[in-house]
Design an enzyme around this catalytic site. Structure first.
Site, PDB file in Angstrom:
ATOM      1  N   TYR A  72      27.501   7.432  -6.368  1.00 47.03           N
ATOM      2  CA  TYR A  72      28.123   7.683  -7.662  1.00 47.03           C
ATOM      3  C   TYR A  72      29.611   7.942  -7.471  1.00 47.03           C
ATOM      4  O   TYR A  72      30.094   8.134  -6.345  1.00 47.03           O
ATOM      5  CB  TYR A  72      27.454   8.863  -8.375  1.00 47.03           C
ATOM      6  CG  TYR A  72      27.827  10.230  -7.838  1.00 47.03           C
ATOM      7  CD1 TYR A  72      27.310  10.695  -6.640  1.00 47.03           C
ATOM      8  CD2 TYR A  72      28.715  11.053  -8.530  1.00 47.03           C
ATOM      9  CE1 TYR A  72      27.665  11.955  -6.146  1.00 47.03           C
ATOM     10  CE2 TYR A  72      29.066  12.304  -8.048  1.00 47.03           C
ATOM     11  CZ  TYR A  72      28.541  12.744  -6.853  1.00 47.03           C
ATOM     12  OH  TYR A  72      28.897  13.973  -6.368  1.00 47.03           O
ATOM     13  N   LEU A 115      33.087  14.694   2.282  1.00 41.72           N
ATOM     14  CA  LEU A 115      33.429  13.559   1.432  1.00 41.72           C
ATOM     15  C   LEU A 115      34.948  13.347   1.500  1.00 41.72           C
ATOM     16  O   LEU A 115      35.700  14.320   1.413  1.00 41.72           O
ATOM     17  CB  LEU A 115      33.034  13.866  -0.018  1.00 41.72           C
ATOM     18  CG  LEU A 115      33.246  12.684  -0.957  1.00 41.72           C
ATOM     19  CD1 LEU A 115      32.091  11.704  -0.841  1.00 41.72           C
ATOM     20  CD2 LEU A 115      33.380  13.154  -2.390  1.00 41.72           C
ATOM     21  N   LYS A 154      29.150   9.150  -0.969  1.00 41.33           N
ATOM     22  CA  LYS A 154      28.953   9.948  -2.186  1.00 41.33           C
ATOM     23  C   LYS A 154      27.571   9.624  -2.750  1.00 41.33           C
ATOM     24  O   LYS A 154      27.418   8.969  -3.792  1.00 41.33           O
ATOM     25  CB  LYS A 154      30.079   9.656  -3.198  1.00 41.33           C
ATOM     26  CG  LYS A 154      30.328  10.809  -4.175  1.00 41.33           C
ATOM     27  CD  LYS A 154      31.672  10.634  -4.839  1.00 41.33           C
ATOM     28  CE  LYS A 154      31.936  11.544  -6.012  1.00 41.33           C
ATOM     29  NZ  LYS A 154      31.782  12.956  -5.801  1.00 41.33           N
ATOM     30  N   GLU A 161      33.187  22.033   3.432  1.00 43.74           N
ATOM     31  CA  GLU A 161      33.890  21.810   2.155  1.00 43.74           C
ATOM     32  C   GLU A 161      33.119  22.508   1.053  1.00 43.74           C
ATOM     33  O   GLU A 161      32.075  23.119   1.310  1.00 43.74           O
ATOM     34  CB  GLU A 161      34.013  20.303   1.865  1.00 43.74           C
ATOM     35  CG  GLU A 161      32.674  19.613   1.694  1.00 43.74           C
ATOM     36  CD  GLU A 161      32.791  18.126   1.351  1.00 43.74           C
ATOM     37  OE1 GLU A 161      33.789  17.706   0.739  1.00 43.74           O
ATOM     38  OE2 GLU A 161      31.845  17.385   1.688  1.00 43.74           O
TER      39      GLU A 161
HETATM   40  N1  PDD Z   1      32.792  15.966  -6.803  1.00 42.69           N
HETATM   41  N2  PDD Z   1      33.492  17.083  -1.884  1.00 42.69           N
HETATM   42  C1  PDD Z   1      32.345  16.934  -2.577  1.00 42.69           C
HETATM   43  C2  PDD Z   1      31.057  17.268  -1.907  1.00 42.69           C
HETATM   44  C3  PDD Z   1      32.389  16.453  -3.905  1.00 42.69           C
HETATM   45  O1  PDD Z   1      31.252  16.287  -4.603  1.00 42.69           O
HETATM   46  C4  PDD Z   1      33.649  16.164  -4.511  1.00 42.69           C
HETATM   47  C5  PDD Z   1      33.773  15.645  -5.901  1.00 42.69           C
HETATM   48  C6  PDD Z   1      34.812  16.360  -3.730  1.00 42.69           C
HETATM   49  C7  PDD Z   1      36.185  16.054  -4.281  1.00 42.69           C
HETATM   50  O2  PDD Z   1      36.379  14.668  -4.373  1.00 42.69           O
HETATM   51  P1  PDD Z   1      37.432  14.048  -5.409  1.00 42.69           P
HETATM   52  O3  PDD Z   1      38.756  14.659  -5.096  1.00 42.69           O
HETATM   53  O4  PDD Z   1      37.393  12.592  -5.082  1.00 42.69           O
HETATM   54  O5  PDD Z   1      36.933  14.370  -6.794  1.00 42.69           O
HETATM   55  C8  PDD Z   1      34.695  16.797  -2.432  1.00 42.69           C
HETATM   56  C9  PDD Z   1      32.743  15.321  -8.090  1.00 42.69           C
HETATM   57  C10 PDD Z   1      33.910  15.616  -8.952  1.00 42.69           C
HETATM   58  C11 PDD Z   1      31.391  15.616  -8.748  1.00 42.69           C
HETATM   59  O6  PDD Z   1      30.411  15.633  -8.006  1.00 42.69           O
HETATM   60  O7  PDD Z   1      31.325  15.786  -9.951  1.00 42.69           O
END
Ligand code: PDD
Length: 284
Positions: free
Chosen positions: A33, A203, A147, A179
């Site tokens: 996703y 991620l 992801k 993280e």
């Molecule tokens: N989450 N690490 C994890 C485990 C994440 O699920 C996310 C993002 C990030 C940050 O990634 P980015 O900067 O590309 O949004 C780091 C999204 C927003 C979610 O699951 O809704």
């Protein structure tokens, strides 16, 4: 509601019940996703999200139903049809629908879904106040660079945080800080920022990458290395980054106050630089 759902080449709304009970996303968590932000109907860092999804799909052997151009076009159409100006788009691609079996057949037709949702992004006071974290064991699989839609460990960790009166869980594996459950994590020590290196334990956050670029341009030193949990006692500032939160200060971790419970200077600077970059990107 005014939202719009893209499903395998056509547009409808999320009111329509659409996915098969034998979709492998539903039964096996077999898919990836993305979440991107839009403001004033303009998507933010769209291609970064596309490229990460493309890499993830490749790694789990699902053909990407889009290329860069058709993806941008589909997302523009989706936003055009959406009745509100600001929000997020959730995209999910699964291996597709077929009789339930672990051995997936070759040549399956992927299921591609994307829909817009309203989202209230943090305002200035929230961005100054920051958030609280608790630490939680990292129970995820060993390919966190993908992801994957398998978010059970993340959801359980976030619920634990919520029950403890915190906003986010900081995932720790055998004494190493990885993280957040849905955000990248940074600390600041002696003017330098430290964050986990890109590997299978985290991620590759879209915002993480932009913030590192901004820090380097601003001559803030960046150390990409795993942080020991014990180092959480010795930091000046901490912040998380994500699509929905941007750069968000962390003022407490497990009831330990960080930097007098106030947003730190380096965090504030990166927050400002990132917000500027995001508005430039929207007007580009
Ligand atoms: N989450 N690490 C994890 C485990 C994440 O699920 C996310 C993002 C990030 C940050 O990634 P980015 O900067 O590309 O949004 C780091 C999204 C927003 C979610 O699951 O809704």
């Amino acid at each position: 509601m005014g939202d719009v759902l893209y499903f395998n080449g056509r547009f409808t709304t999320t009111a329509e019940r659409i996915v098969s009970v034998e979709d492998r996303g539903f039964q096996f968590g077999d898919g990836v996703y993305e979440v991107f932000k839009f403001v004033g109907k303009r998507p933010v860092f769209l291609l970064d999200h596309f490229r990460r999804m493309d890499r993830g799909l490749r790694e789990i052997d699902i053909p990407n139903p889009w290329n860069e151009a058709s993806f941008s076009q589909t997302m523009s159409k989706l936003l055009e049809r959406t009745s509100f100006a600001d929000g997020v788009v959730y995209i999910q691609v699964t291996r597709g629908e077929g009789e339930r079996t672990h051995f997936y057949p070759d040549g399956m037709q992927p299921t591609a879904v994307a829909y817009s949702r309203r989202f209230v992004f943090p305002d200035a006071s929230r961005k100054e106040r920051g958030i609280r974290l608790i630490t939680a064991p990292d129970l995820r699989w060993k390919q966190c660079q993908i992801k994957s839609i398998n978010l059970l460990p993340n959801a359980l960790a976030k619920k634990k945080a919520q029950r403890a009166g915190a906003d986010e869980a900081l995932l720790v594996e055998e004494g190493t800080v990885r993280e957040g459950a849905s955000a990248s994590f940074f600390v600041v020590r002696a003017g330098k920022i430290i964050t986990h290196p890109l590997d299978e334990h985290i991620l590759p956050g879209v915002v993480r990458d932009r913030v590192i670029g901004l820090a380097i341009s601003a001559k803030i030193r960046v150390d990409e290395r795993p942080l020991r949990e014990t180092e959480l006692f010795q930091l000046d500032e901490a912040f998380i980054t994500s699509t929905t939160m941007g750069v968000m200060p962390v003022t407490e971790i497990d009831d330990r106050v960080i930097g007098n419970s106030r947003r730190g200077e380096v965090t504030a600077e990166l927050q400002r630089l990132f917000d500027d970059l995001e508005s430039q990107e929207r007007s580009a």
